[in-house]
Design a protein around this motif. Structure first.
Motif, PDB file in Angstrom:
ATOM      1  N   LEU A   4      46.979  32.761  52.707  1.00 34.36           N
ATOM      2  CA  LEU A   4      46.260  31.488  52.675  1.00 34.36           C
ATOM      3  C   LEU A   4      46.603  30.670  51.434  1.00 34.36           C
ATOM      4  N   GLY A   5      47.102  31.321  50.396  1.00 37.97           N
ATOM      5  CA  GLY A   5      47.511  30.623  49.173  1.00 37.97           C
ATOM      6  C   GLY A   5      46.358  30.000  48.405  1.00 37.97           C
ATOM      7  N   LEU A   6      45.197  30.617  48.462  1.00 41.59           N
ATOM      8  CA  LEU A   6      44.007  30.055  47.823  1.00 41.59           C
ATOM      9  C   LEU A   6      43.824  30.493  46.374  1.00 41.59           C
ATOM     10  N   PHE A   7      44.561  31.505  45.945  1.00 37.11           N
ATOM     11  CA  PHE A   7      44.348  32.068  44.614  1.00 37.11           C
ATOM     12  C   PHE A   7      45.627  32.705  44.086  1.00 37.11           C
ATOM     13  N   GLU A   8      45.576  33.007  42.796  1.00 38.55           N
ATOM     14  CA  GLU A   8      46.637  33.796  42.174  1.00 38.55           C
ATOM     15  C   GLU A   8      45.986  34.818  41.251  1.00 38.55           C
ATOM     16  N   ALA A   9      46.616  35.947  41.107  1.00 38.07           N
ATOM     17  CA  ALA A   9      46.132  36.969  40.180  1.00 38.07           C
ATOM     18  C   ALA A   9      46.564  36.581  38.776  1.00 38.07           C
ATOM     19  N   VAL A  10      45.591  36.452  37.886  1.00 40.40           N
ATOM     20  CA  VAL A  10      45.866  36.072  36.501  1.00 40.40           C
ATOM     21  C   VAL A  10      46.133  37.307  35.662  1.00 40.40           C
ATOM     22  N   SER A  11      45.380  38.372  35.927  1.00 42.59           N
ATOM     23  CA  SER A  11      45.593  39.623  35.192  1.00 42.59           C
ATOM     24  C   SER A  11      45.101  40.802  36.022  1.00 42.59           C
ATOM     25  N   VAL A  12      45.691  41.954  35.745  1.00 43.98           N
ATOM     26  CA  VAL A  12      45.281  43.200  36.387  1.00 43.98           C
ATOM     27  C   VAL A  12      45.122  44.239  35.282  1.00 43.98           C
ATOM     28  N   THR A  13      43.977  44.901  35.252  1.00 43.83           N
ATOM     29  CA  THR A  13      43.733  45.967  34.302  1.00 43.83           C
ATOM     30  C   THR A  13      43.436  47.240  35.071  1.00 43.83           C
ATOM     31  N   TYR A  14      44.238  48.274  34.849  1.00 40.46           N
ATOM     32  CA  TYR A  14      43.992  49.584  35.449  1.00 40.46           C
ATOM     33  C   TYR A  14      43.188  50.397  34.443  1.00 40.46           C
ATOM     34  N   HIS A  15      42.169  51.080  34.920  1.00 35.81           N
ATOM     35  CA  HIS A  15      41.297  51.813  34.014  1.00 35.81           C
ATOM     36  C   HIS A  15      40.825  53.112  34.657  1.00 35.81           C
ATOM     37  N   THR A  16      40.249  53.950  33.825  1.00 39.53           N
ATOM     38  CA  THR A  16      39.641  55.197  34.323  1.00 39.53           C
ATOM     39  C   THR A  16      38.235  55.298  33.711  1.00 39.53           C
ATOM     40  N   GLU A  17      37.350  55.886  34.482  1.00 41.76           N
ATOM     41  CA  GLU A  17      35.982  56.056  34.031  1.00 41.76           C
ATOM     42  C   GLU A  17      35.933  57.102  32.927  1.00 41.76           C
ATOM     43  N   VAL A  18      35.213  56.806  31.867  1.00 39.85           N
ATOM     44  CA  VAL A  18      35.110  57.703  30.732  1.00 39.85           C
ATOM     45  C   VAL A  18      33.933  58.663  30.905  1.00 39.85           C
ATOM     46  N   ILE A  19      32.814  58.143  31.334  1.00 41.17           N
ATOM     47  CA  ILE A  19      31.601  58.967  31.477  1.00 41.17           C
ATOM     48  C   ILE A  19      31.129  58.934  32.911  1.00 41.17           C
TER      49      ILE A  19
END
Length: 96
Positions: free
Chosen positions: A81-96
């Motif tokens: 649809l071209g409605l958005f773009e990804a500005v940033s991606v952060t991969y993470h893991t749960e600590v607790i």
């Protein structure tokens, strides 16, 4: 210890004149995605200070589940649809 889960937060920038159309499209995307067996969390939030910015929080049980999601017809349709773009991606893991 790595659980194998894929956890990420994605910042999406929506075209300012397409916010309502974007909300409809992602509503449908969320509705389908949460039914996927490998999806643990898939939520989209709107930034109150910047209404054209959205935050996607997703957790998939493994890389294969994320790959299936990304290749799904409804995911591809939402992207097309071209409605958005990804500005940033952060991969993470749960600590607790």
């Amino acid at each position: 210890m790595d659980s194998g889960k894929v956890e990420s937060t994605v910042v999406l920038k929506c075209k300012a004149d397409k916010i309502e159309q974007f909300k409809i499209a992602v509503s449908q995307l969320v509705h389908e995605t949460v039914k996927e067996p490998g999806c643990e969390i898939f939520k989209i939030f709107q930034n109150k200070a910047q209404p054209d910015e959205f935050i996607l929080w997703e957790i998939f049980k493994d890389e294969a589940s994320l790959d299936l999601h990304m290749k799904s017809e409804y995911t591809q349709e939402c992207f097309s649809l071209g409605l958005f773009e990804a500005v940033s991606v952060t991969y993470h893991t749960e600590v607790i």
